[in-house]
Design a protein around this motif. Structure first.
Motif, PDB file in Angstrom:
ATOM      1  N   ALA A  75      -7.449  16.545  53.433  1.00  0.00           N
ATOM      2  CA  ALA A  75      -8.773  15.778  53.537  1.00  0.00           C
ATOM      3  C   ALA A  75      -9.798  16.827  53.981  1.00  0.00           C
ATOM      4  O   ALA A  75     -10.810  16.720  53.346  1.00  0.00           O
ATOM      5  N   ASN A  76      -9.553  17.897  54.766  1.00  0.00           N
ATOM      6  CA  ASN A  76     -10.401  18.839  55.056  1.00  0.00           C
ATOM      7  C   ASN A  76     -10.707  19.851  53.821  1.00  0.00           C
ATOM      8  O   ASN A  76     -12.002  20.059  53.827  1.00  0.00           O
ATOM      9  N   ASP A  77      -9.746  20.105  53.023  1.00  0.00           N
ATOM     10  CA  ASP A  77     -10.120  20.707  51.590  1.00  0.00           C
ATOM     11  C   ASP A  77     -11.006  19.918  50.945  1.00  0.00           C
ATOM     12  O   ASP A  77     -12.135  20.311  50.343  1.00  0.00           O
ATOM     13  N   ALA A  78     -10.896  18.522  50.898  1.00  0.00           N
ATOM     14  CA  ALA A  78     -11.789  17.782  49.932  1.00  0.00           C
ATOM     15  C   ALA A  78     -13.135  17.614  50.456  1.00  0.00           C
ATOM     16  O   ALA A  78     -13.921  17.544  49.831  1.00  0.00           O
ATOM     17  N   ARG A  79     -13.151  17.796  51.815  1.00  0.00           N
ATOM     18  CA  ARG A  79     -14.449  17.265  52.464  1.00  0.00           C
ATOM     19  C   ARG A  79     -15.555  18.563  52.044  1.00  0.00           C
ATOM     20  O   ARG A  79     -16.715  18.561  51.995  1.00  0.00           O
ATOM     21  N   GLY A  80     -14.924  19.817  52.067  1.00  0.00           N
ATOM     22  CA  GLY A  80     -15.860  20.986  51.960  1.00  0.00           C
ATOM     23  C   GLY A  80     -15.817  21.313  50.448  1.00  0.00           C
ATOM     24  O   GLY A  80     -16.319  22.501  50.296  1.00  0.00           O
ATOM     25  N   LEU A  81     -15.387  20.413  49.360  1.00  0.00           N
ATOM     26  CA  LEU A  81     -15.292  20.856  48.066  1.00  0.00           C
ATOM     27  C   LEU A  81     -16.745  20.962  47.295  1.00  0.00           C
ATOM     28  O   LEU A  81     -17.618  20.358  47.599  1.00  0.00           O
ATOM     29  N   ALA A  82     -16.768  22.112  46.773  1.00  0.00           N
ATOM     30  CA  ALA A  82     -17.908  22.242  45.855  1.00  0.00           C
ATOM     31  C   ALA A  82     -18.221  21.255  44.733  1.00  0.00           C
ATOM     32  O   ALA A  82     -17.194  20.509  44.422  1.00  0.00           O
ATOM     33  N   PRO A  83     -19.416  21.167  44.113  1.00  0.00           N
ATOM     34  CA  PRO A  83     -19.308  20.143  43.039  1.00  0.00           C
ATOM     35  C   PRO A  83     -18.405  20.399  41.952  1.00  0.00           C
ATOM     36  O   PRO A  83     -18.056  21.503  41.714  1.00  0.00           O
ATOM     37  N   LEU A  84     -17.599  19.473  41.344  1.00  0.00           N
ATOM     38  CA  LEU A  84     -16.611  19.609  40.592  1.00  0.00           C
ATOM     39  C   LEU A  84     -17.098  20.652  39.135  1.00  0.00           C
ATOM     40  O   LEU A  84     -16.239  21.439  38.829  1.00  0.00           O
ATOM     41  N   HIS A  85     -18.093  20.325  38.756  1.00  0.00           N
ATOM     42  CA  HIS A  85     -18.519  21.028  37.392  1.00  0.00           C
ATOM     43  C   HIS A  85     -18.822  22.458  37.777  1.00  0.00           C
ATOM     44  O   HIS A  85     -18.877  23.517  36.647  1.00  0.00           O
ATOM     45  N   THR A  86     -18.753  22.983  39.090  1.00  0.00           N
ATOM     46  CA  THR A  86     -18.920  24.432  39.290  1.00  0.00           C
ATOM     47  C   THR A  86     -17.575  25.194  39.564  1.00  0.00           C
ATOM     48  O   THR A  86     -17.562  26.459  39.536  1.00  0.00           O
ATOM     49  N   ILE A  87     -16.401  24.510  39.493  1.00  0.00           N
ATOM     50  CA  ILE A  87     -15.107  25.142  39.741  1.00  0.00           C
ATOM     51  C   ILE A  87     -14.557  25.157  38.559  1.00  0.00           C
ATOM     52  O   ILE A  87     -14.316  24.396  37.692  1.00  0.00           O
ATOM     53  N   LYS A  88     -14.036  26.590  38.551  1.00  0.00           N
ATOM     54  CA  LYS A  88     -13.329  27.082  36.999  1.00  0.00           C
ATOM     55  C   LYS A  88     -12.113  26.277  37.056  1.00  0.00           C
ATOM     56  O   LYS A  88     -11.666  25.703  35.892  1.00  0.00           O
TER      57      LYS A  88
END
Length: 571
Positions: free
Chosen positions: A153-166
């Motif tokens: 959950a911690n990883d998901a909480r700080g995740l950038a917008p999906l369209h910006t992730i390669k």
């Protein structure tokens, strides 16, 4: 149409449209033990440590012994004392030893590698996996991508917008490097943390889904996440060589998926190869371009109506303007090597996609009229319009590159044909705002090859790219093309300098050295001035405001810059 071909076409038409869900079958094929098998082995080790023998069903023994279901957390706490010991214990299950590596076990399969190839190409940006191993991450790194990993959950909480992730890998049941994230019991798999559920809702709503190696039987929380998504932007696929379980069949029907009876290795490899083949075919066959050019020439000499040429120019310009790599990114590619590779891929794609448009513009600018000029001039502004989505600067600079290609194609053609009014329009007509400052410049002054292509010797790169349009379609000799190129390049530098823009490195043949450095077009311009004085065609058509004084100042400053280049060793 075969499902993998249909999927490949969708990927071609809509970048970053799909996410993959890999179940245990994808890892078992690599020789990885299932999560249940790992837990059974850990329970057996614990029983051995307690002196118990012949325990039968390991999970039943654990339930009876401790009055609770076995969990990874509890087992690892019982068997080890430190985080280092826990990681060492789990690595034995998920990382190959020397013999396993020699046997090709516990390494990415053909499916993992095909998915990684499609991620590099911007086709599959998201991989969800129920597996604890890092086979997917390994395959991505082998392709030069450092993935973003979500395991809790911690990883998901700080995740950038999906369209910006390669490339994003989501371990919905955790991964072995963080044992507290590992889920396996029915109680643990019955529901997810709220942050994980929110992330899954975003993925399943916005992306088409390709499922492989997942039975759906033991994962109610994941089934519910898929089932509650009602969005159907893209066709989804479920690949399995065997008939699906009733639970999986119900979910497939609910989501409207297509069942493909094939293994993960087969389906993903076929899809990757089909997508690559379709991309290769996107570079139009020279014959089709020759036919379009021949039709354009008939239009321009009055042998046929101009409707077809007008519509083709409109269609091609609109298509280039909406290419996903110009509009949707992603705008970050990872480390320097990955960014360079992605930049090269995008530039090559733009060059392939613009072939027909540039061929027709070269013909229209050379043989056209004021009327036909209007069919393509306005598109230079559209293609050069600023757009700053944030991200890697080199990738963002490529967005207006087609405008640079059009400026040079039209300018060189108009100059070669001595269509001075069209040349003046190309140099000064199309105007765009500068990204960031908002200040307006002529496209020719702002968007030099050095500014948009961002490769070594950008101007020479563009010169070599455009050469076939002039030698093949306009039948200019190599010498005539080089001469027209250099004259346009020099005039563009004058316009750039007059606008107060930084000097961009040109591709111009020269003679002399240092203070005697003499670009070839200088003698041509001086001959024009000697013959026509202040009434040279370019001033008469309004270039540099029609001012001889501004022309002389620009010539002086550009010549100083060119001599400085010579001193610095640029020839």
């Amino acid at each position: 149409m075969e499902p993998h071909v249909q999927l490949a076409f969708t990927m071609r038409d809509t970048a970053r449209a799909y996410a993959v869900l890999l179940g245990a079958g994808a890892s078992i094929a690599a020789g990885m033990p299932s999560a249940w098998k790992v837990q059974e082995d850990l329970i057996t080790r614990l029983a051995d440590a307690e002196g118990a023998t012949g325990i039968g069903d390991p999970h039943a023994w654990y339930q009876e012994r401790f009055a609770r279901p076995a969990t990874y957390d509890g087992l690892l706490d019982a068997l080890t004392s430190t985080p280092l010991e826990r990681q060492a214990l789990l690595r034995g299950y998920f990382e190959p030893d020397e013999q396993e590596r020699e046997d090709g076990l516990k390494q990415p399969t053909a499916a993992h590698r095909a998915i990684a190839r499609m991620a590099v190409a911007g086709r599959l940006p998201i991989v969800l996996t129920t597996n604890f191993d890092r086979l997917m991450e390994t395959a991505l790194r082998e392709e030069g991508i450092e993935p973003t990993v979500v395991a809790d959950a911690n990883d998901a909480r700080g995740l950038a917008p999906l369209h910006t992730i390669k490339a994003l890998v989501i371990h919905v049941h955790g991964d072995y490097l963080r044992h507290k994230s590992m889920l396996n019991t029915p109680e643990e798999l019955d529901h997810y943390d709220e942050e994980i559920d929110r992330l899954l809702d975003r993925v399943f709503a916005d992306y088409g889904l390709i499922i492989s190696g997942w039975s759906a039987t033991w994962d109610p929380a994941l089934r519910n996440a898929i089932a509650r998504s009602t969005t159907r932007h893209f066709t989804s696929y479920w690949t399995d060589p065997q008939p699906l379980s009733p639970t999986a069949q119900d979910l497939l029907t609910h989501r409207g998926m297509t069942h493909v009876q094939a293994s993960a290795d087969t389906f993903f490899t076929q899809t990757a190869e089909a997508a690559d083949a379709i991309t290769d075919l996107a570079r139009r066959h020279p014959t089709s371009i020759d036919i379009a050019v021949a039709s354009a020439k008939r239009t321009l000499n009055g042998s046929s109506q101009g409707i077809t040429l007008h519509d083709t120019l409109r269609r091609e310009a609109d298509r280039i303007a909406t290419l996903p790599l110009r509009t949707t990114g992603p705008w970050n590619a990872g480390d320097h090597a990955a960014t360079e590779a992605e930049h090269g891929r995008r530039l090559a794609t733009l060059e392939a996609e613009t072939e027909l448009l540039l061929a027709l513009v070269s013909v229209a600018a050379y043989w056209g009229s004021n009327t036909t000029d209007r069919w393509w001039l306005r598109d230079i502004e559209t293609l050069g319009a600023p757009f700053d989505p944030g991200g890697e600067l080199g990738l963002i600079k490529l967005i207006p590159a087609p405008a640079t290609m059009m400026i040079y194609t039209a300018g060189v053609a108009a100059l070669a044909a001595e269509r001075w009014d069209t040349l003046a329009q190309v140099l000064t007509g199309p105007q765009v705002k500068q990204r960031g400052s908002g200040k307006t410049y002529a496209v020719a002054a702002l968007l030099s090859p050095w500014e948009t292509l961002n490769v070594n010797r950008s101007s020479q790169h563009l010169h070599d790219q455009l050469r076939p349009f002039f030698t093949r379609h306009l039948t200019l000799s190599e010498t005539a093309y080089d001469e027209a190129w250099e004259r346009f390049e020099y005039l563009r530098l004058l316009v750039e300098n007059d606008a107060g823009r930084p000097f961009s490195l040109p591709h111009i043949n020269t003679s002399g050295y240092l203070d005697e450095y003499a670009p070839a077009p200088v003698a041509w311009l001086r001959a024009q001035l000697d013959q026509h004085g202040d009434d040279i065609p370019l001033l008469r058509e309004g270039v540099l405001g029609g001012s001889r004084e501004r022309l002389d100042h620009a010539v002086e400053r550009v010549e100083q810059e060119l001599k400085h280049m010579a001193r610095m060793g640029y020839r």
